[in-house]
Write a protein that holds these residues in place. Structure first.
Motif, mmCIF file in Angstrom:
data_model
loop_
_atom_site.group_PDB
_atom_site.id
_atom_site.type_symbol
_atom_site.label_atom_id
_atom_site.label_comp_id
_atom_site.label_asym_id
_atom_site.label_seq_id
_atom_site.Cartn_x
_atom_site.Cartn_y
_atom_site.Cartn_z
ATOM 1 N N VAL A 1 88.105 38.336 3.013
ATOM 2 C CA VAL A 1 88.468 38.209 4.435
ATOM 3 C C VAL A 1 88.634 39.508 4.985
ATOM 4 C CG1 VAL A 1 90.405 37.191 5.795
ATOM 5 C CG2 VAL A 1 89.598 36.050 3.800
ATOM 6 N N LEU A 2 89.393 40.327 4.599
ATOM 7 C CA LEU A 2 89.931 41.702 4.933
ATOM 8 C C LEU A 2 88.686 42.701 4.954
ATOM 9 C CD1 LEU A 2 93.496 41.887 3.952
ATOM 10 C CD2 LEU A 2 92.240 40.576 5.906
ATOM 11 N N HIS A 3 88.085 42.736 3.821
ATOM 12 C CA HIS A 3 86.912 43.913 3.640
ATOM 13 C C HIS A 3 85.757 43.456 4.241
ATOM 14 C CE1 HIS A 3 84.451 46.927 1.704
ATOM 15 N NE2 HIS A 3 83.440 45.765 1.638
ATOM 16 N N GLY A 4 85.693 41.845 4.206
ATOM 17 C CA GLY A 4 84.586 41.203 4.942
ATOM 18 C C GLY A 4 84.412 41.560 6.412
ATOM 19 N N ALA A 5 85.768 41.775 6.964
ATOM 20 C CA ALA A 5 85.653 41.756 8.525
ATOM 21 C C ALA A 5 86.103 43.245 8.801
ATOM 22 C CB ALA A 5 87.128 41.100 9.119
ATOM 23 N N GLY A 6 85.577 44.225 7.669
ATOM 24 C CA GLY A 6 85.412 45.575 8.061
ATOM 25 C C GLY A 6 87.038 46.094 8.422
ATOM 26 N N LEU A 7 87.924 45.641 8.007
ATOM 27 C CA LEU A 7 89.319 46.304 8.020
ATOM 28 C C LEU A 7 89.303 47.284 7.200
ATOM 29 C CD1 LEU A 7 91.454 44.811 9.923
ATOM 30 C CD2 LEU A 7 92.540 44.350 7.644
ATOM 31 N N PRO A 8 89.768 48.541 7.675
ATOM 32 C CA PRO A 8 89.598 49.939 6.882
ATOM 33 C C PRO A 8 90.898 49.810 5.905
ATOM 34 C CG PRO A 8 90.752 50.333 8.934
ATOM 35 C CD PRO A 8 90.232 49.084 8.904
ATOM 36 N N SER A 9 92.090 49.322 5.800
ATOM 37 C CA SER A 9 93.060 49.413 5.148
ATOM 38 C C SER A 9 94.595 48.511 5.411
ATOM 39 C CB SER A 9 93.634 50.831 4.686
ATOM 40 O OG SER A 9 94.173 51.399 5.714
ATOM 41 N N SER B 1 102.078 44.063 1.733
ATOM 42 C CA SER B 1 101.511 42.766 1.538
ATOM 43 C C SER B 1 101.717 41.966 2.657
ATOM 44 C CB SER B 1 102.394 42.109 0.253
ATOM 45 O OG SER B 1 103.842 42.284 0.531
ATOM 46 N N ALA B 2 102.891 42.007 3.536
ATOM 47 C CA ALA B 2 103.034 41.525 4.812
ATOM 48 C C ALA B 2 101.914 41.857 5.742
ATOM 49 C CB ALA B 2 104.415 41.600 5.477
ATOM 50 N N ASP B 3 101.484 43.033 5.719
ATOM 51 C CA ASP B 3 100.260 43.511 6.663
ATOM 52 C C ASP B 3 99.023 42.601 6.182
ATOM 53 O OD1 ASP B 3 101.822 45.367 7.947
ATOM 54 O OD2 ASP B 3 101.058 47.078 6.819
ATOM 55 N N ALA B 4 98.963 42.355 5.022
ATOM 56 C CA ALA B 4 97.661 41.404 4.604
ATOM 57 C C ALA B 4 97.985 39.953 4.867
ATOM 58 C CB ALA B 4 97.681 41.467 2.861
ATOM 59 N N ALA B 5 99.014 39.587 4.903
ATOM 60 C CA ALA B 5 99.257 38.220 5.320
ATOM 61 C C ALA B 5 99.078 38.201 6.964
ATOM 62 C CB ALA B 5 100.771 37.689 5.278
ATOM 63 N N ARG B 6 99.451 39.249 7.773
ATOM 64 C CA ARG B 6 99.156 39.099 9.152
ATOM 65 C C ARG B 6 97.856 39.294 9.535
ATOM 66 N NH1 ARG B 6 103.327 43.196 8.741
ATOM 67 N NH2 ARG B 6 105.466 42.083 9.473
ATOM 68 N N ALA B 7 97.171 39.955 8.798
ATOM 69 C CA ALA B 7 95.665 40.207 9.035
ATOM 70 C C ALA B 7 94.991 38.983 8.510
ATOM 71 C CB ALA B 7 95.023 41.335 8.157
ATOM 72 N N LEU B 8 95.289 38.038 7.773
ATOM 73 C CA LEU B 8 94.494 36.774 7.448
ATOM 74 C C LEU B 8 94.848 35.987 8.466
ATOM 75 C CD1 LEU B 8 95.719 36.162 3.654
ATOM 76 C CD2 LEU B 8 93.475 36.756 4.361
ATOM 77 N N LEU C 1 91.728 36.038 10.813
ATOM 78 C CA LEU C 1 90.309 35.979 10.066
ATOM 79 C C LEU C 1 90.126 34.822 9.407
ATOM 80 C CD1 LEU C 1 90.574 39.776 8.944
ATOM 81 C CD2 LEU C 1 89.166 38.826 11.015
ATOM 82 N N ALA C 2 91.120 34.059 8.803
ATOM 83 C CA ALA C 2 90.896 32.896 8.032
ATOM 84 C C ALA C 2 91.768 31.792 8.400
ATOM 85 C CB ALA C 2 91.352 33.477 6.498
ATOM 86 N N GLY C 3 92.799 31.927 9.249
ATOM 87 C CA GLY C 3 93.274 30.668 9.616
ATOM 88 C C GLY C 3 94.876 30.686 9.264
ATOM 89 N N ARG C 4 95.594 30.072 9.980
ATOM 90 C CA ARG C 4 96.933 29.801 9.858
ATOM 91 C C ARG C 4 97.564 29.379 8.289
ATOM 92 N NH1 ARG C 4 102.169 31.699 10.805
ATOM 93 N NH2 ARG C 4 103.546 30.158 10.895
ATOM 94 N N LEU C 5 96.898 28.463 7.936
ATOM 95 C CA LEU C 5 97.309 27.956 6.579
ATOM 96 C C LEU C 5 97.034 29.041 5.487
ATOM 97 C CD1 LEU C 5 97.883 25.634 4.371
ATOM 98 C CD2 LEU C 5 95.424 25.060 4.448
ATOM 99 N N ALA C 6 96.018 29.941 5.539
ATOM 100 C CA ALA C 6 95.863 30.674 4.403
ATOM 101 C C ALA C 6 96.912 31.918 4.683
ATOM 102 C CB ALA C 6 94.243 31.517 4.550
#
Length: 424
Positions: free
Chosen positions: A268-276, A280-287, A290-295
């Motif tokens: 999800v994150l690398h596939g969307a070109g997110l640099p970094s 862990s909370a940042d990862a959840a926000r970024a999802l 890109l991947a929907g509320r459930l993810a």
């Protein structure tokens, strides 16, 4: 009349018996996937895509080897790691190693408690720092007021929270063929070595050594008629078998979850070109976009669940190590009146970790220093553990031999190379 149901009842009874036999290894392995570990795996997956997934496989035998050895030492001698190390090393050396462990655990506690506060704030809309304080208080109260024999099953149930990351991967959808084609390192450069160090340092963590050993001791003391294996050598085959199954399952479970965390970030994150990402909370926000509320929700719930598992392990391992190094008995099965030093250290470690979350300190910096300290103390600690396990005066007839001895030394050498890479 009842015969058709008998096989089902037999299977159910076997599952229940197997679940009861799991303990120190399962909880220790699951606690390794704490919120700061989730941040590391997410960061690596975001930056490198599939090419660092192999690290979650390579670290499995290293974890199994050193954690099994720690459990053996405790079960054979009936004492925790620090207590055993004081018998073969100068007290000053043990004090230095334990001091570094405590500093590392406090920094790690800050990262984990802060991540839990952020995750709960995302779910509830509340204030992240006050929710972090609530999480720390609940964890501490559970440790202080619930005896270990009742608290251990709670920790075992919390290990199921890691399944949130497997479910998250299922929700986002995995291009398996593409993953298999690219899950090996594509190039070796400075960034790759830093990522390698981060993953190995996060996965093979010193606090896990002390916790698994301490939990083995607690389980022995809580089992009627159980004794250290030096006093009851006839129990050794069954106990070593239990430790092997428990530890193999726990460490494999830990790394399977780490694999799916890194895989989700890669897809999800690398596939969307997110640099970094930083936490862990940042990862959840970024999802979410890109991947929907459930993810995003599954990922966030996993942070809270793993945090509630990891915080007592981090604080508890510090308390066990310090009290043992001071020559004082104490543990989660004891009351506060019986083990004042143990519970004071437990409370101070949790309080300091919580306090750090209120200071203007970057979560990424906390994780960096945690990795640095891990790299500094893991290798000498593993070396000391191997010396203890190979000491006939300490282990008697159960001195470490064969494949496990070889695996322990290999793990120590590999972590030494990782630490050298960190310093360079």
């Amino acid at each position: 009349m009842n015969s058709p149901a008998s096989p089902r009842r037999t299977r159910t009874s076997a599952v229940k018996a197997g679940w009861r036999r799991l303990g120190a290894g399962l909880v220790t392995g699951a606690a390794d996937d704490d919120p700061s570990g989730i941040a590391t795996y997410s960061q690596v997956g975001t930056q490198f895509g599939y090419s660092m997934l192999w690290t979650t496989v390579a670290t499995v035998p290293l974890m199994i080897g050193i954690q099994t050895i720690c459990a053996h030492i405790a079960r054979v001698t009936g004492m925790g790691l620090a207590a055993n190390l004081t018998r073969i090393l100068p007290r000053g050396v043990v004090a230095g190693l334990v001091g570094l462990l405590v500093i590392n655990n406090v920094v790690n506690l800050a990262a984990d408690i802060g991540a839990m506060g952020d995750a709960l704030a995302m779910l509830t809309g509340g204030h992240a720092r006050y929710l972090a304080l609530l999480c720390a208080a609940v964890s501490l109260l559970l440790e202080v007021f619930i005896p270990f024999r009742h608290y251990a099953p709670i920790l075992k149930v919390l290990t199921a929270s890691l399944l949130a990351y497997v479910l998250t991967a299922c929700v986002v959808g995995i291009p398996w063929r593409e993953m298999v084609a690219h899950w090996h390192p594509e190039r070796w450069d400075h960034r790759t070595l830093v990522a390698l160090t981060a993953v190995f340092g996060t996965t093979v963590s010193p606090y896990l050594f002390f916790w698994q050993a301490a939990e083995e001791v607690e389980q022995e003391r809580g089992k009627p008629g159980a004794q250290a294996l030096l006093a009851a050598p006839e129990d050794a085959p069954e106990e070593f078998r239990r430790i092997r199954i428990d530890t193999n399952l726990g460490m494999t479970y830990s790394n399977v979850v780490a694999f799916f965390i890194m895989l989700t970030a890669a897809v999800v994150l690398h596939g969307a070109g997110l640099p970094s990402i930083d936490t862990s909370a940042d990862a959840a926000r970024a999802l979410e976009p890109l991947a929907g509320r459930l993810a995003s929700m599954l990922f966030t719930l996993g942070i809270v669940g793993t945090g509630m598992l990891a915080v007592p392990v981090l604080a508890g391992s510090a308390a066990y190590a310090v009290s043992e190094a001071l020559g004082q008995k104490g543990g989660l099965e004891n009351t506060v009146a019986e083990a004042r030093t143990f519970y004071v250290i437990l409370a101070i470690a949790t309080a300091l970790g919580t306090l750090l979350t209120f200071l203007p300190v970057s979560p990424l910096r906390l994780l960096f220093w945690s990795a640095v300290i891990n790299g500094v103390i893991a290798v000498p600690l593993m070396g000391a553990i191997m010396v203890a396990a190979c000491s006939r005066s300490l282990m008697g007839p159960f001195v470490l031999k064969g494949t496990l001895r070889l695996l322990g030394w290999v793990a120590t050498v590999v972590m030494g190379l990782v630490a050298l890479g960190l310093l360079l």
